[in-house]
Design an enzyme around this catalytic site. Sequence first.
Site, short mmCIF file in Angstrom:
data_model
loop_
_atom_site.label_atom_id
_atom_site.label_comp_id
_atom_site.label_asym_id
_atom_site.label_seq_id
_atom_site.Cartn_x
_atom_site.Cartn_y
_atom_site.Cartn_z
CB SER A 103 -5.29 -8.96 -3.81
OG SER A 103 -5.16 -7.80 -4.34
C1 LIG Z 1 -6.03 -3.84 -5.25
S1 LIG Z 1 -5.41 -2.69 -4.90
C2 LIG Z 1 -3.72 -3.82 -5.57
C3 LIG Z 1 -3.07 -5.04 -3.85
C4 LIG Z 1 -2.01 -5.20 -4.05
N1 LIG Z 1 -1.20 -5.72 -5.13
C5 LIG Z 1 -1.55 -5.84 -3.12
O1 LIG Z 1 -1.17 -7.12 -3.26
O2 LIG Z 1 -1.90 -5.65 -1.98
C6 LIG Z 1 -4.90 -1.90 -6.11
C7 LIG Z 1 -4.14 -0.77 -6.46
O3 LIG Z 1 -3.90 -0.58 -7.36
C8 LIG Z 1 -3.79 0.91 -7.18
N2 LIG Z 1 -3.38 1.71 -8.89
C9 LIG Z 1 -4.69 2.33 -9.23
N3 LIG Z 1 -4.76 2.76 -10.20
C10 LIG Z 1 -3.59 3.01 -10.50
C11 LIG Z 1 -2.47 3.72 -11.38
N4 LIG Z 1 -2.18 4.33 -12.64
N5 LIG Z 1 -0.92 3.43 -11.46
C12 LIG Z 1 -0.63 2.29 -10.08
N6 LIG Z 1 -1.08 2.08 -9.32
C13 LIG Z 1 -2.57 2.62 -9.39
C14 LIG Z 1 -4.54 1.67 -6.63
O4 LIG Z 1 -4.12 2.32 -5.37
C15 LIG Z 1 -4.50 0.63 -5.09
O5 LIG Z 1 -3.78 0.91 -4.30
#
Ligand SMILES: C[S@@+](CC[C@H](N)C(=O)[O-])C[C@H]1O[C@@H](n2cnc3c(N)ncnc32)[C@H](O)[C@@H]1O
Length: 402
Positions: A103
């Site tokens: 992000s």
């Molecule tokens: C924008 S990224 C998060 C960035 C992260 N917090 C970082 O510090 O790099 C969003 C993440 O949420 C995950 N995601 C999507 N749906 C999800 C779910 N139902 N449960 C857990 N993770 C999920 C995606 O696979 C993705 O890796």
Amino acid sequence: MPPPGFDVDERLAALLDHLQEIGALTDERWRAAFAEVPRHLFLPDPIWADDGARDDGWMVPVGRQDPYWWENAYADFALPTQVDDGAPAGADGRGRYTTSSASQPSLVALMLEALQVEDGMRVLEIGTATGYNAALLSARLGAENVTTIEVDPHLAEQGRAALADAGFKPTVVCGDGALDVPGAAPFDRVLATVAAKRIPYAWVEQTRPGGLVVTPWGNDYAATVLLRLEVGQDGTASGRPIGEAPFMWLREQRSAKGAWSDHVDFDAPVRRSATQVDPQVLAEPCGGAEFAVGAMVPHLAKALFHARDGSGEYTLWLYDTRGSWASVDFVPGAAEYAVEQAGSRHLWDEAETAHRWWEAQGGPGRERFGVSVGPEGHRVWLDEPARPVPTPQGPRTWSHRS
Ligand SMILES: C[S@@+](CC[C@H](N)C(=O)[O-])C[C@H]1O[C@@H](n2cnc3c(N)ncnc32)[C@H](O)[C@@H]1O
């Protein structure tokens, strides 16, 4: 190894100065946590970038040997870290859709500060991805107080490894973060780093009364907002938008793929009418009308196109990805604007009804709205939870819609 002349400490300090200057990082304790976590340790090799050579919306991998990788590690940008769920869709190895990212640092800082943590608090993060955010939480609160969950097994493993290599050992769970993390609750804070159209009640249930849930929330029509919800004794969480938060959707709540034109059947029988409502008012990014229409009209998406001939004309397209669409042509100086609608729904009429309600309330800005989440789903309100916005199901109904 960084390229010659690239000083990681200097770059990190410059990034943090920038975050402080723009007001994203205001708390010294968070600055200290950011200073402990070099961002490049959490970026995979490769990251992904727009294919500048062809400029056609596809992405190409960029490896650590490329100065771009290093420059962007310490720039205030979100960086795609996975495309097409890990299987690049292009025959030439290029990627189409970002499915995980690191992000934007300023958004990371804003969201962490919005959590209003105190020492010793226990936090659940949804969406581990690179592990960067979990490392920051660990640096601020102690890894023993941090649990993070990632749905994609490969990413969960990558995040866990990056965290361990950088010296942080929070609990990393691989699973669906929309569900309970077995045996982990209660938390003081839940932070979603992925956007929800329907806020999972599990996030509320896992938070102690008085605790906070901070999450990007939205729909396909309006800009995604950052919500801060306080969990009440009655098991319901309520709160308001506190800013912008453009994020990818929870995996199970993703929008239909493709451009607007993929969802419009130009050959469908069309119903023609006219409106006196300026379509741009309904579509004004981040405006109160946009928020109200998005909250009130289910399954709605939009695309706005301005004429490039200097005429000031534009067309607003509404569509629901289920076969219904509408278009409104704005012409400056006209007394009314041509409307076309097709499919089983009358999407323009639905949007205009929502707009009329919004006008009747005095045209409130987005900040006057709020959201409550209970076991039945979510409910959007104006000024106070006792004033729910009407939905097609009626004024008091909780909504599970996407
Ligand atoms: C924008 S990224 C998060 C960035 C992260 N917090 C970082 O510090 O790099 C969003 C993440 O949420 C995950 N995601 C999507 N749906 C999800 C779910 N139902 N449960 C857990 N993770 C999920 C995606 O696979 C993705 O890796």
